[in-house]
Design a protein around this motif. Structure first.
Motif, mmCIF file in Angstrom:
data_model
loop_
_atom_site.group_PDB
_atom_site.id
_atom_site.type_symbol
_atom_site.label_atom_id
_atom_site.label_comp_id
_atom_site.label_asym_id
_atom_site.label_seq_id
_atom_site.Cartn_x
_atom_site.Cartn_y
_atom_site.Cartn_z
ATOM 1 N N MET A 265 -1.353 47.414 -18.799
ATOM 2 C CA MET A 265 -0.082 46.862 -19.241
ATOM 3 C C MET A 265 -0.281 45.944 -20.454
ATOM 4 S SD MET A 265 1.810 46.033 -15.688
ATOM 5 C CE MET A 265 2.790 47.290 -14.923
ATOM 6 N N PRO A 266 0.777 45.774 -21.241
ATOM 7 C CA PRO A 266 0.659 44.977 -22.475
ATOM 8 C C PRO A 266 0.099 43.569 -22.265
ATOM 9 C CG PRO A 266 2.745 46.143 -22.454
ATOM 10 C CD PRO A 266 2.102 46.374 -21.118
ATOM 11 N N PHE A 267 0.461 42.926 -21.150
ATOM 12 C CA PHE A 267 -0.044 41.574 -20.923
ATOM 13 C C PHE A 267 -1.565 41.564 -20.895
ATOM 14 C CE2 PHE A 267 -1.668 38.243 -18.171
ATOM 15 C CZ PHE A 267 -1.143 37.113 -18.779
ATOM 16 N N PHE A 268 -2.146 42.529 -20.207
ATOM 17 C CA PHE A 268 -3.597 42.566 -20.118
ATOM 18 C C PHE A 268 -4.236 42.962 -21.440
ATOM 19 C CE2 PHE A 268 -2.797 42.400 -15.610
ATOM 20 C CZ PHE A 268 -3.833 41.592 -15.178
ATOM 21 N N GLU A 269 -3.573 43.808 -22.194
ATOM 22 C CA GLU A 269 -4.087 44.134 -23.521
ATOM 23 C C GLU A 269 -4.110 42.879 -24.382
ATOM 24 O OE1 GLU A 269 -1.775 47.368 -25.031
ATOM 25 O OE2 GLU A 269 -2.475 48.752 -23.485
ATOM 26 N N TRP A 270 -3.033 42.083 -24.318
ATOM 27 C CA TRP A 270 -2.984 40.822 -25.042
ATOM 28 C C TRP A 270 -4.055 39.870 -24.522
ATOM 29 C CZ3 TRP A 270 -1.397 36.020 -22.880
ATOM 30 C CH2 TRP A 270 -1.298 34.969 -23.804
ATOM 31 N N LEU A 271 -4.201 39.797 -23.205
ATOM 32 C CA LEU A 271 -5.165 38.896 -22.587
ATOM 33 C C LEU A 271 -6.589 39.233 -23.018
ATOM 34 C CD1 LEU A 271 -5.212 36.547 -20.545
ATOM 35 C CD2 LEU A 271 -5.598 38.240 -18.764
ATOM 36 N N ASN A 272 -6.897 40.498 -23.120
ATOM 37 C CA ASN A 272 -8.242 40.906 -23.537
ATOM 38 C C ASN A 272 -8.550 40.537 -24.976
ATOM 39 O OD1 ASN A 272 -9.181 41.981 -21.130
ATOM 40 N ND2 ASN A 272 -8.187 43.942 -21.499
#
Length: 86
Positions: A43-50
């Motif tokens: 999900m986008p949140f995890f892509e951002w988090l990474n």
């Protein structure tokens, strides 16, 4: 104080074969959870988090979660529990 004389009787030592048997036996429950966890990581949140490089970059999300979630520690644990810190 607990009597530790019989502590070895409380635990069963298992090998890789036994672990594999247990994994297969409970796959009906665990496999959907693993698949869901893998899907959430896309999900986008995890892509951002990474992509974060410093803890300060996470502040905006942390503030929003803190003020909008009654279960902030649980949310943080779920989001960060499977995210490598490297």
């Amino acid at each position: 104080m607990t009597n530790l004389a019989h502590i070895d009787d409380m635990y069963e030592q298992v090998n890789q074969t036994k672990l594999e048997y247990i994994r297969r036996q409970h796959a009906w429950l665990t496999e959907p959870l693993y698949r869901a966890s893998d899907a959430v990581k896309e999900m986008p949140f995890f892509e951002w988090l990474n992509q974060l490089e410093t803890p300060l970059e996470f502040k905006s999300a942390a503030v929003q979660l803190f003020y909008h979630s009654a279960t902030f520690p649980k949310v943080m644990g779920l989001m960060l529990g499977t995210t490598p810190l490297s």
